[in-house]
Design a protein around this motif. Structure first.
Motif, PDB file in Angstrom:
ATOM      1  N   GLY A 101       8.363 -12.860  -7.603  1.00 45.86           N
ATOM      2  CA  GLY A 101       8.944 -11.755  -6.832  1.00 45.86           C
ATOM      3  C   GLY A 101       7.871 -10.923  -6.152  1.00 45.86           C
ATOM      4  N   LYS A 102       6.841 -10.597  -6.910  1.00 44.42           N
ATOM      5  CA  LYS A 102       5.742  -9.795  -6.382  1.00 44.42           C
ATOM      6  C   LYS A 102       5.052 -10.494  -5.204  1.00 44.42           C
ATOM      7  N   ASN A 103       4.775 -11.775  -5.366  1.00 40.75           N
ATOM      8  CA  ASN A 103       4.071 -12.497  -4.298  1.00 40.75           C
ATOM      9  C   ASN A 103       4.956 -12.743  -3.074  1.00 40.75           C
ATOM     10  N   LEU A 104       6.259 -12.928  -3.299  1.00 32.03           N
ATOM     11  CA  LEU A 104       7.178 -13.031  -2.156  1.00 32.03           C
ATOM     12  C   LEU A 104       7.130 -11.728  -1.359  1.00 32.03           C
ATOM     13  N   LEU A 105       7.190 -10.616  -2.075  1.00 33.69           N
ATOM     14  CA  LEU A 105       7.210  -9.310  -1.413  1.00 33.69           C
ATOM     15  C   LEU A 105       5.886  -9.022  -0.694  1.00 33.69           C
ATOM     16  N   LEU A 106       4.777  -9.318  -1.351  1.00 33.33           N
ATOM     17  CA  LEU A 106       3.469  -9.059  -0.713  1.00 33.33           C
ATOM     18  C   LEU A 106       3.307  -9.874   0.570  1.00 33.33           C
ATOM     19  N   ASN A 107       3.755 -11.132   0.534  1.00 27.59           N
ATOM     20  CA  ASN A 107       3.627 -11.969   1.732  1.00 27.59           C
ATOM     21  C   ASN A 107       4.601 -11.527   2.825  1.00 27.59           C
ATOM     22  N   ALA A 108       5.786 -11.081   2.430  1.00 30.96           N
ATOM     23  CA  ALA A 108       6.749 -10.576   3.420  1.00 30.96           C
ATOM     24  C   ALA A 108       6.213  -9.307   4.079  1.00 30.96           C
ATOM     25  N   GLU A 109       5.557  -8.454   3.299  1.00 29.52           N
ATOM     26  CA  GLU A 109       4.973  -7.225   3.862  1.00 29.52           C
ATOM     27  C   GLU A 109       3.947  -7.573   4.939  1.00 29.52           C
ATOM     28  N   LYS A 110       3.127  -8.571   4.649  1.00 27.85           N
ATOM     29  CA  LYS A 110       2.112  -9.004   5.613  1.00 27.85           C
ATOM     30  C   LYS A 110       2.768  -9.474   6.910  1.00 27.85           C
ATOM     31  N   ALA A 111       3.831 -10.260   6.764  1.00 29.60           N
ATOM     32  CA  ALA A 111       4.541 -10.783   7.935  1.00 29.60           C
ATOM     33  C   ALA A 111       5.190  -9.646   8.719  1.00 29.60           C
ATOM     34  N   LEU A 112       5.792  -8.692   8.019  1.00 32.88           N
ATOM     35  CA  LEU A 112       6.467  -7.580   8.695  1.00 32.88           C
ATOM     36  C   LEU A 112       5.453  -6.726   9.457  1.00 32.88           C
ATOM     37  N   LYS A 113       4.267  -6.610   8.897  1.00 34.19           N
ATOM     38  CA  LYS A 113       3.186  -5.897   9.573  1.00 34.19           C
ATOM     39  C   LYS A 113       2.822  -6.617  10.880  1.00 34.19           C
ATOM     40  N   GLU A 114       2.800  -7.943  10.819  1.00 35.00           N
ATOM     41  CA  GLU A 114       2.524  -8.729  12.033  1.00 35.00           C
ATOM     42  C   GLU A 114       3.611  -8.516  13.094  1.00 35.00           C
ATOM     43  N   TYR A 115       4.834  -8.240  12.657  1.00 37.30           N
ATOM     44  CA  TYR A 115       5.919  -7.937  13.604  1.00 37.30           C
ATOM     45  C   TYR A 115       5.831  -6.497  14.113  1.00 37.30           C
ATOM     46  N   GLY A 116       4.874  -5.723  13.606  1.00 37.44           N
ATOM     47  CA  GLY A 116       4.680  -4.362  14.102  1.00 37.44           C
ATOM     48  C   GLY A 116       5.260  -3.271  13.217  1.00 37.44           C
ATOM     49  N   ALA A 117       5.761  -3.639  12.038  1.00 34.77           N
ATOM     50  CA  ALA A 117       6.360  -2.640  11.146  1.00 34.77           C
ATOM     51  C   ALA A 117       5.282  -1.710  10.585  1.00 34.77           C
ATOM     52  N   LYS A 118       5.624  -0.418  10.538  1.00 38.09           N
ATOM     53  CA  LYS A 118       4.718   0.597   9.975  1.00 38.09           C
ATOM     54  C   LYS A 118       5.126   0.970   8.556  1.00 38.09           C
ATOM     55  N   GLU A 119       6.388   0.749   8.242  1.00 40.46           N
ATOM     56  CA  GLU A 119       6.898   1.046   6.900  1.00 40.46           C
ATOM     57  C   GLU A 119       7.844  -0.082   6.504  1.00 40.46           C
ATOM     58  N   ILE A 120       8.059  -0.198   5.186  1.00 41.60           N
ATOM     59  CA  ILE A 120       9.037  -1.161   4.675  1.00 41.60           C
ATOM     60  C   ILE A 120      10.102  -0.369   3.930  1.00 41.60           C
ATOM     61  N   ILE A 121      11.356  -0.717   4.138  1.00 37.66           N
ATOM     62  CA  ILE A 121      12.442  -0.073   3.401  1.00 37.66           C
ATOM     63  C   ILE A 121      13.324  -1.124   2.728  1.00 37.66           C
ATOM     64  N   LEU A 122      14.071  -0.673   1.748  1.00 34.79           N
ATOM     65  CA  LEU A 122      15.057  -1.538   1.099  1.00 34.79           C
ATOM     66  C   LEU A 122      16.022  -0.669   0.314  1.00 34.79           C
ATOM     67  N   GLU A 123      17.194  -1.221   0.019  1.00 30.66           N
ATOM     68  CA  GLU A 123      18.144  -0.548  -0.857  1.00 30.66           C
ATOM     69  C   GLU A 123      18.228  -1.347  -2.146  1.00 30.66           C
ATOM     70  N   VAL A 124      18.417  -0.630  -3.251  1.00 28.78           N
ATOM     71  CA  VAL A 124      18.529  -1.292  -4.552  1.00 28.78           C
ATOM     72  C   VAL A 124      19.514  -0.503  -5.413  1.00 28.78           C
ATOM     73  N   ARG A 125      20.316  -1.204  -6.213  1.00 26.78           N
ATOM     74  CA  ARG A 125      21.245  -0.535  -7.129  1.00 26.78           C
ATOM     75  C   ARG A 125      20.478   0.383  -8.077  1.00 26.78           C
ATOM     76  N   VAL A 126      21.018   1.578  -8.315  1.00 20.70           N
ATOM     77  CA  VAL A 126      20.319   2.531  -9.188  1.00 20.70           C
ATOM     78  C   VAL A 126      20.155   1.975 -10.605  1.00 20.70           C
ATOM     79  N   SER A 127      21.002   1.002 -10.994  1.00 18.59           N
ATOM     80  CA  SER A 127      20.929   0.408 -12.340  1.00 18.59           C
ATOM     81  C   SER A 127      19.979  -0.785 -12.416  1.00 18.59           C
ATOM     82  N   ASN A 128      19.393  -1.195 -11.300  1.00 18.19           N
ATOM     83  CA  ASN A 128      18.607  -2.442 -11.255  1.00 18.19           C
ATOM     84  C   ASN A 128      17.141  -2.194 -11.645  1.00 18.19           C
ATOM     85  N   THR A 129      16.948  -1.941 -12.944  1.00 17.08           N
ATOM     86  CA  THR A 129      15.613  -1.603 -13.454  1.00 17.08           C
ATOM     87  C   THR A 129      14.542  -2.651 -13.136  1.00 17.08           C
ATOM     88  N   PRO A 130      14.804  -3.954 -13.315  1.00 20.34           N
ATOM     89  CA  PRO A 130      13.753  -4.937 -13.003  1.00 20.34           C
ATOM     90  C   PRO A 130      13.266  -4.823 -11.558  1.00 20.34           C
TER      91      PRO A 130
END
Ligand code: ACO
Ligand code: ZN
Length: 164
Positions: A101-130
């Protein structure tokens, strides 16, 4: 790709192709109540292919992340910026806690940066501790509670991270 500690365990991370969508949809159904029609996955894959990644082991897809890019107000300032939006991430239960999960996210962040993104956002259930633990570990902050965001009435945290 960043694949810290993954390759020695037999996992690789790569960009998804249209041929992976059936397996991705299967993982999505097994892991999350938020499911989507095939065209939705296909659209994200064709529009944001660098940020649609799969983890695989022995030719089998075991995890995915899919994202899009949108414009909106910065969560850390006042400007309208390009934001990377993590639409969905999941790893099959028997492959969790190994860093996929961590490595998927880190690589996606890199790709999103290449698309010009300055920030990353996401929604997550308040109960989703993992998931919240993973996001906080990678520097995401809870910036807002979205009341009744999910179809069963549960609230979401909107989480955001500024890209360097
Ligand atoms: N409990 C506490 N902390 C956790 C947990 C957990 N169950 N899982 C991950 N973490 C934290 C830990 O700090 C972990 O590091 P550590 O193992 O060294 O302690 C760190 O996150 C990295 O974990 P990974 O092994 O990289 O994460 P994993 O491959 O297990 O995937 C994921 C995490 C994707 C959240 C997985 O649990 C999953 O598929 N859950 C079901 C689907 C889901 O909830 N997806 C997110 C929905 S929100 C969205 O899609 C935007
Ligand atoms: Zn979203």
């Amino acid at each position: 790709m960043v694949t810290e500690r993954l390759e020695e365990k037999g996992y690789t991370i790569r960009e998804a192709t249209q041929n992976d969508i059936a397996e991705v949809m299967h993982i999505n159904r097994v892991c999350l109540p938020e499911n989507y029609p095939a065209y939705f996955f296909l659209q994200l894959q064709s529009n944001y292919s660098k940020a649609f990644l799969v983890a695989e082991k022995e030719g089998k897809v075991v995890g995915y992340i899919m994202c899009r890019v949108e414009y909106g107000k910065s969560h850390f300032g006042f400007r309208i910026i390009k934001k990377g939006h993590v639409v969905s991430i999941a790893v099959l239960p028997e492959h969790r806690r190994q860093g996929i999960g961590k490595n998927l996210l880190l690589n996606a962040e890199k790709a999103l940066k290449e698309y010009g993104a300055k920030e990353i956002i996401l929604e997550v259930r308040v109960s989703n501790t993992p998931a919240i633990s993973l996001y906080e570990k990678l520097g995401y902050e809870k910036v807002k509670v979205l009341k009744g965001y999910y179809s069963d009435g549960e609230d979401a945290y909107l989480m955001a991270k500024k890209l360097e």
